[in-house]
Scaffold this motif. Structure first.
Motif, PDB file in Angstrom:
ATOM      1  N   UNK A  69       0.826  -1.202   0.000  1.00 14.93           N
ATOM      2  CA  UNK A  69       0.000   0.000   0.000  1.00 14.93           C
ATOM      3  C   UNK A  69       0.862   1.256   0.000  1.00 14.93           C
ATOM      4  N   UNK A  70       2.003   1.187   0.686  1.00 16.99           N
ATOM      5  CA  UNK A  70       2.923   2.332   0.685  1.00 16.99           C
ATOM      6  C   UNK A  70       3.454   2.580  -0.728  1.00 16.99           C
ATOM      7  N   UNK A  71       3.868   1.511  -1.420  1.00 16.82           N
ATOM      8  CA  UNK A  71       4.361   1.660  -2.791  1.00 16.82           C
ATOM      9  C   UNK A  71       3.258   2.179  -3.711  1.00 16.82           C
ATOM     10  N   UNK A  72       2.025   1.733  -3.481  1.00 17.05           N
ATOM     11  CA  UNK A  72       0.903   2.210  -4.287  1.00 17.05           C
ATOM     12  C   UNK A  72       0.695   3.712  -4.072  1.00 17.05           C
ATOM     13  N   UNK A  73       0.759   4.144  -2.824  1.00 18.81           N
ATOM     14  CA  UNK A  73       0.600   5.571  -2.519  1.00 18.81           C
ATOM     15  C   UNK A  73       1.713   6.387  -3.173  1.00 18.81           C
ATOM     16  N   UNK A  74       2.928   5.824  -3.208  1.00 22.06           N
ATOM     17  CA  UNK A  74       4.047   6.521  -3.840  1.00 22.06           C
ATOM     18  C   UNK A  74       3.842   6.619  -5.346  1.00 22.06           C
ATOM     19  N   UNK A  75       3.411   5.524  -5.966  1.00 22.48           N
ATOM     20  CA  UNK A  75       3.137   5.543  -7.405  1.00 22.48           C
ATOM     21  C   UNK A  75       2.044   6.557  -7.736  1.00 22.48           C
ATOM     22  N   UNK A 114       5.387  10.611 -15.041  1.00 24.05           N
ATOM     23  CA  UNK A 114       4.843   9.388 -15.615  1.00 24.05           C
ATOM     24  C   UNK A 114       5.798   8.196 -15.514  1.00 24.05           C
ATOM     25  N   UNK A 115       7.063   8.416 -15.852  1.00 26.83           N
ATOM     26  CA  UNK A 115       8.033   7.316 -15.814  1.00 26.83           C
ATOM     27  C   UNK A 115       8.232   6.814 -14.386  1.00 26.83           C
ATOM     28  N   UNK A 116       8.335   7.745 -13.446  1.00 21.79           N
ATOM     29  CA  UNK A 116       8.507   7.361 -12.040  1.00 21.79           C
ATOM     30  C   UNK A 116       7.294   6.571 -11.549  1.00 21.79           C
ATOM     31  N   UNK A 117       6.100   6.975 -11.963  1.00 26.61           N
ATOM     32  CA  UNK A 117       4.877   6.266 -11.562  1.00 26.61           C
ATOM     33  C   UNK A 117       4.873   4.849 -12.122  1.00 26.61           C
ATOM     34  N   UNK A 118       5.269   4.709 -13.388  1.00 30.40           N
ATOM     35  CA  UNK A 118       5.320   3.383 -14.017  1.00 30.40           C
ATOM     36  C   UNK A 118       6.342   2.492 -13.328  1.00 30.40           C
ATOM     37  N   UNK A 128      -0.423   2.506 -13.789  1.00 31.10           N
ATOM     38  CA  UNK A 128       0.473   2.207 -14.912  1.00 31.10           C
ATOM     39  C   UNK A 128      -0.210   2.520 -16.248  1.00 31.10           C
ATOM     40  N   UNK A 129      -1.470   2.117 -16.366  1.00 28.66           N
ATOM     41  CA  UNK A 129      -2.214   2.342 -17.602  1.00 28.66           C
ATOM     42  C   UNK A 129      -2.370   3.833 -17.881  1.00 28.66           C
ATOM     43  N   UNK A 130      -2.730   4.593 -16.858  1.00 28.57           N
ATOM     44  CA  UNK A 130      -2.923   6.030 -17.051  1.00 28.57           C
ATOM     45  C   UNK A 130      -1.627   6.714 -17.461  1.00 28.57           C
ATOM     46  N   UNK A 131      -0.523   6.302 -16.860  1.00 24.81           N
ATOM     47  CA  UNK A 131       0.773   6.896 -17.201  1.00 24.81           C
ATOM     48  C   UNK A 131       1.161   6.578 -18.638  1.00 24.81           C
ATOM     49  N   UNK A 132       0.927   5.327 -19.043  1.00 25.19           N
ATOM     50  CA  UNK A 132       1.229   4.952 -20.430  1.00 25.19           C
ATOM     51  C   UNK A 132       0.371   5.756 -21.414  1.00 25.19           C
ATOM     52  N   UNK A 177       1.631   0.174 -27.494  1.00 32.75           N
ATOM     53  CA  UNK A 177       1.923  -1.230 -27.176  1.00 32.75           C
ATOM     54  C   UNK A 177       1.874  -1.482 -25.665  1.00 32.75           C
ATOM     55  N   UNK A 178       2.448  -0.564 -24.911  1.00 29.12           N
ATOM     56  CA  UNK A 178       2.465  -0.706 -23.454  1.00 29.12           C
ATOM     57  C   UNK A 178       1.053  -0.620 -22.881  1.00 29.12           C
ATOM     58  N   UNK A 179       0.224   0.222 -23.492  1.00 29.78           N
ATOM     59  CA  UNK A 179      -1.172   0.338 -23.058  1.00 29.78           C
ATOM     60  C   UNK A 179      -1.892  -0.995 -23.258  1.00 29.78           C
ATOM     61  N   UNK A 180      -1.686  -1.615 -24.412  1.00 28.65           N
ATOM     62  CA  UNK A 180      -2.344  -2.889 -24.709  1.00 28.65           C
ATOM     63  C   UNK A 180      -1.876  -3.995 -23.766  1.00 28.65           C
ATOM     64  N   UNK A 181      -0.574  -4.022 -23.482  1.00 26.05           N
ATOM     65  CA  UNK A 181      -0.041  -5.043 -22.558  1.00 26.05           C
ATOM     66  C   UNK A 181      -0.641  -4.868 -21.166  1.00 26.05           C
ATOM     67  N   UNK A 182      -0.752  -3.629 -20.740  1.00 24.35           N
ATOM     68  CA  UNK A 182      -1.301  -3.359 -19.400  1.00 24.35           C
ATOM     69  C   UNK A 182      -2.772  -3.730 -19.332  1.00 24.35           C
TER      70      UNK A 182
END
Length: 241
Positions: free
Chosen positions: A174-180, A189-193, A216-220, A227-232
């Motif tokens: 949850x801490x990592x999620x809050x940081x992202x 965006x890159x840091x969030x991903x 991750x999806x929103x950042x992409x 391509x990254x959007x589709x993978x996510x």
């Protein structure tokens, strides 16, 4: 009115925190003092127990009750939220008794004490969930319980330690999620991903890992990486919330 109430509560907490050294312990034989300390422990009178045990520890550091006094102090400090003193006593006991038969319990108590450091008086008072607060005590608690399972797999405390590790893992996720999410809101965006992907790698079986796919999806999308959007999106289909 609310300000006065809050000030009163804070003042009370300071008074409670400072009162453990106020009790004058009479100079009685160690056996009598130890018996009184046990009565205080059993009745949950942590302040009296601590005063008596500290007196025993300082007056008879090498007496017949020495080891048990330190073990009792570890427990009393934990129950009274004297966490720094508890950890110091744990370190002292471990250093002086590297082969003691109750080291599994001591290690278990170190984990509990580190867990308790993750609490905050104001957060508890107002029932505030702060996933973004410093996770360092949580990491230490997780390491303590992991060490307990590795060294003492048959310990009576092993099962509870394992359950607590599961809860701690979710807390760290949850801490990592809050940081992202913080990076996302700052348009980093890159840091969030990167943080979202690190979360997914480290804590793959948590709810936070699944939630991080949204970030991750929103950042992409902001970066326009098709391509990254589709993978996510495929990952999100395979890991529904």
């Amino acid at each position: 009115m609310k300000k006065h109430t809050l000030s009163g509560l804070l003042a009370l907490s300071v008074l409670v925190g400072c009162s453990s050294s106020d009790e004058v312990v009479p100079d009685v034989p160690p056996s009598e003092l130890y018996s009184e300390a046990q009565v205080a422990l059993q009745s949950g009178n942590w302040l009296s127990a601590i005063s008596q045990l500290e007196a025993l520890d300082s007056r008879y550091p090498f007496g017949a009750y020495s080891d048990q006094v330190q073990l009792d102090l570890i427990y009393a400090y934990y129950k009274n939220d004297d966490l720094a003193l508890g950890l110091a006593t744990i370190e002292r006991f471990t250093r002086l008794n590297p082969t003691h038969e109750k080291l599994d319990w001591v290690l278990y108590m170190r984990g509990l004490t580190h867990m308790a450091q993750d609490r905050n008086f104001m957060h508890d008072l107002f029932n505030i969930d702060r996933a973004d607060r410093d996770p360092e005590p949580v990491k230490k608690a997780f390491a303590d319980f992991k060490r307990l399972l590795e060294r003492y797999p048959t310990s009576p405390y092993a099962e509870d330690a394992q359950k607590r590790m599961y809860a701690l893992k979710n807390r760290l996720a949850e801490y990592d999620l809050a940081t992202a999410d913080f990076y996302l809101r700052r348009e980093a965006w890159i840091a969030a991903i990167n943080r979202a992907q690190e979360l997914q790698k480290t804590y793959p079986d948590t709810e936070a890992a699944r939630k991080s796919l949204d970030i991750q999806l929103e950042a992409y999308k902001e970066l326009g990486l098709t391509d990254a959007i589709e993978r996510t999106e495929k990952l999100m289909e395979l890991n529904p919330r």
